[in-house]
Design a protein around this motif. Structure first.
Motif, PDB file in Angstrom:
ATOM      1  N   LEU A  85      21.123 -24.738  18.651  1.00  0.00           N
ATOM      2  CA  LEU A  85      20.034 -24.166  19.430  1.00  0.00           C
ATOM      3  C   LEU A  85      18.715 -24.323  18.690  1.00  0.00           C
ATOM      4  N   VAL A  86      17.636 -24.277  19.440  1.00  0.00           N
ATOM      5  CA  VAL A  86      16.297 -24.314  18.845  1.00  0.00           C
ATOM      6  C   VAL A  86      15.457 -23.238  19.522  1.00  0.00           C
ATOM      7  N   VAL A  87      14.818 -22.403  18.718  1.00  0.00           N
ATOM      8  CA  VAL A  87      13.861 -21.431  19.230  1.00  0.00           C
ATOM      9  C   VAL A  87      12.464 -22.032  19.083  1.00  0.00           C
ATOM     10  N   LEU A  88      11.753 -22.096  20.208  1.00  0.00           N
ATOM     11  CA  LEU A  88      10.426 -22.719  20.228  1.00  0.00           C
ATOM     12  C   LEU A  88       9.369 -21.671  20.563  1.00  0.00           C
ATOM     13  N   GLN A  89       8.224 -21.775  19.897  1.00  0.00           N
ATOM     14  CA  GLN A  89       7.071 -20.941  20.196  1.00  0.00           C
ATOM     15  C   GLN A  89       5.934 -21.868  20.612  1.00  0.00           C
ATOM     16  N   THR A  90       5.316 -21.574  21.755  1.00  0.00           N
ATOM     17  CA  THR A  90       4.247 -22.441  22.254  1.00  0.00           C
ATOM     18  C   THR A  90       2.967 -21.653  22.474  1.00  0.00           C
ATOM     19  N   ASP A  91       1.877 -22.396  22.577  1.00  0.00           N
ATOM     20  CA  ASP A  91       0.620 -21.778  22.973  1.00  0.00           C
ATOM     21  C   ASP A  91       0.531 -21.806  24.498  1.00  0.00           C
ATOM     22  N   GLN A  92      -0.600 -21.411  25.041  1.00  0.00           N
ATOM     23  CA  GLN A  92      -0.747 -21.321  26.491  1.00  0.00           C
ATOM     24  C   GLN A  92      -0.683 -22.676  27.172  1.00  0.00           C
ATOM     25  N   ASP A  93      -0.897 -23.734  26.429  1.00  0.00           N
ATOM     26  CA  ASP A  93      -0.842 -25.081  26.998  1.00  0.00           C
ATOM     27  C   ASP A  93       0.538 -25.712  26.861  1.00  0.00           C
ATOM     28  N   GLY A  94       1.514 -24.940  26.340  1.00  0.00           N
ATOM     29  CA  GLY A  94       2.864 -25.462  26.188  1.00  0.00           C
ATOM     30  C   GLY A  94       3.079 -26.280  24.931  1.00  0.00           C
ATOM     31  N   LYS A  95       2.124 -26.294  24.024  1.00  0.00           N
ATOM     32  CA  LYS A  95       2.260 -27.046  22.784  1.00  0.00           C
ATOM     33  C   LYS A  95       3.041 -26.231  21.757  1.00  0.00           C
ATOM     34  N   VAL A  96       4.018 -26.859  21.112  1.00  0.00           N
ATOM     35  CA  VAL A  96       4.876 -26.167  20.157  1.00  0.00           C
ATOM     36  C   VAL A  96       4.086 -25.805  18.905  1.00  0.00           C
ATOM     37  N   ARG A  97       4.019 -24.518  18.617  1.00  0.00           N
ATOM     38  CA  ARG A  97       3.349 -24.038  17.405  1.00  0.00           C
ATOM     39  C   ARG A  97       4.352 -23.808  16.279  1.00  0.00           C
ATOM     40  N   ASP A  98       5.594 -23.521  16.629  1.00  0.00           N
ATOM     41  CA  ASP A  98       6.602 -23.275  15.610  1.00  0.00           C
ATOM     42  C   ASP A  98       7.975 -23.509  16.240  1.00  0.00           C
ATOM     43  N   SER A  99       8.911 -24.000  15.429  1.00  0.00           N
ATOM     44  CA  SER A  99      10.273 -24.179  15.934  1.00  0.00           C
ATOM     45  C   SER A  99      11.263 -23.847  14.830  1.00  0.00           C
ATOM     46  N   LEU A 100      12.399 -23.303  15.237  1.00  0.00           N
ATOM     47  CA  LEU A 100      13.451 -22.921  14.308  1.00  0.00           C
ATOM     48  C   LEU A 100      14.761 -23.500  14.822  1.00  0.00           C
ATOM     49  N   GLN A 101      15.362 -24.389  14.025  1.00  0.00           N
ATOM     50  CA  GLN A 101      16.619 -25.019  14.407  1.00  0.00           C
ATOM     51  C   GLN A 101      17.784 -24.173  13.888  1.00  0.00           C
ATOM     52  N   LEU A 102      18.717 -23.870  14.796  1.00  0.00           N
ATOM     53  CA  LEU A 102      19.871 -23.035  14.463  1.00  0.00           C
ATOM     54  C   LEU A 102      21.129 -23.854  14.745  1.00  0.00           C
TER      55      LEU A 102
END
Length: 290
Positions: A85-102
Motif C-alpha cells: 500500500l501507499v499513503v499519499l498526501q496531495t495539495d489542492q491541485d492533486g500534486k503529491v507532497r508526501d508518500s509513504l510506501q507500506l
C-alpha cells in the motif's frame, strides 16, 4: 467510533491499492518502534532490538473504497494476504507532497460504525493494517482518484434489521460491528516477516429495541433462561439504505451463536418509550454491496 488523528500532512489523503488511489477521510500512519531488550548475562543492562512498524489506521466512506468487499472476505475468511500500500498526501491541485510506501501489509481489523435512528453521522469505516516494512516514496506526481464518481451517500441513521423469530421493526440502534485478529510472536519469523494469521475476534452485536416490542424481547430472553444451555445459531441481517429508505445500498449477514446478554433498561431509547438491549455473540460476517 473514537476519533482518528488527521493526516500527517495537511491536504487530501489517498490510499493507493494495486496502483489505484482511493480517497481517505483520515489516516494515522504507523509509528516506528524499537523494542527494548533486557540482557540477562552480567550486570543487568538493556539494548535496543530491531525496528518494526506499528499499525496503519485509515477511515473512509465505503462507496469510495471498492477494495472493502474483498477486505471483509479476507479477514472473515481467516486469510492472510499481504498488500503493498501507499499513503499519499496531495495539495489542492492533486500534486503529491508526501508518500509513504507500506510493504507486506496484513489486514488486522475492520470496524463498522454504530447505526442510530436518531443519528446524523456519515457512515465511515475504519481499517487497520500491520505493515512488514515501510519507506519514503516519490513525490511530485499528480494523483487521480479511482473512486466512483457519483455514489449514494451512506448515513448511519438509514438502516433496517432482521432478527429471526423476533420483531425487528422497532430496533432503533445497532452497535458497532468489529472484527480483528491478533498477530502473535509465533506467527512472525526471525526476520520479522508475518507467516500465519492470528485468531479472529468478533465484537458482540448490540441491539436496542424500543416501544411495545420490549416485552416480546424480554419474554424471549426469559425463555432462553428456562431452556438452559442451548444453541441459538442464526443469521441477523443489517441493511444500509439510502435517504429514501427504499433502496438497499449494502447488506451485512451476521452469523450469531445466540443471545449472550439482555438488559431490561437500555440507553439509546426514544424519550418516553421503554427500551431494552440484547447482545449477541458473533461467529461470522459477510457483506453484500448493491
Amino acid at each position: 467510533m473514537p476519533p482518528i488523528a488527521s493526516s500527517f500532512l495537511a491536504g487530501t489523503s489517498y490510499l493507493e491499492v494495486n496502483g489505484q488511489a482511493f480517497p481517505l477521510v483520515s489516516c494515522l500512519p504507523p509509528d516506528i518502534v524499537w523494542d527494548v531488550i533486557e540482557t540477562p548475562s552480567g550486570p543487568r543492562t538493556r539494548r535496543l532490538g530491531p525496528p518494526h512498524a506499528g499499525t496503519l489506521t485509515i477511515r473512509f466512506s465505503p462507496p469510495s473504497m471498492p477494495p472493502l468487499l474483498k477486505w471483509v472476505e479476507e479477514l472473515a475468511g481467516e486469510q492472510m494476504n499481504q498488500h503493498d500500500l501507499v499513503v499519499l498526501q496531495t495539495d489542492q491541485d492533486g500534486k503529491v507532497r508526501d508518500s509513504l510506501q507500506l510493504k507486506g501489509c496484513v489486514l488486522v481489523g475492520l470496524r463498522f460504525p454504530a447505526c442510530s435512528a436518531t443519528g446524523k453521522d456519515a457512515y465511515l469505516v475504519e481499517a487497520v493494517f500491520m505493515p512488514e516494512r515501510m519507506a519514503a516514496g516519490p513525490v511530485g506526481g499528480i494523483v487521480r482518484s479511482a473512486a466512483p464518481g457519483r455514489v449514494k451517500k451512506w448515513v448511519s441513521s438509514n438502516f433496517a434489521v432482521s432478527v429471526p423469530g423476533l420483531p425487528s421493526a422497532r430496533i432503533n440502534q445497532v452497535g458497532p460491528i468489529g472484527i480483528s485478529r491478533k498477530l502473535s510472536n509465533e506467527g512472525i519469523d526471525r526476520h520479522g516477516r508475518l507467516e500465519m494469521p492470528g485468531a479472529l475476534d468478533y465484537q458482540p452485536l448490540e441491539l436496542t429495541v424500543v416501544g411495545p416490542d420490549c416485552t416480546v424481547w424480554r419474554n424471549a430472553a426469559l425463555d432462553r433462561v428456562a431452556r438452559g444451555p442451548h444453541d441459538d445459531s442464526a443469521e441477523i441481517t443489517l441493511e444500509l439504505r439510502d435517504t429514501s429508505l427504499k433502496n438497499v445500498l449494502a447488506t451485512f449477514i451476521i452469523g450469531v451463536i445466540g443471545m449472550s446478554r439482555f438488559k431490561s433498561v437500555a440507553s439509546g431509547g426514544t424519550e418516553g418509550l421503554p427500551a431494552v438491549g440484547a447482545c449477541f455473540e458473533v461467529s461470522s460476517l459477510r457483506l453484500k454491496l448493491n
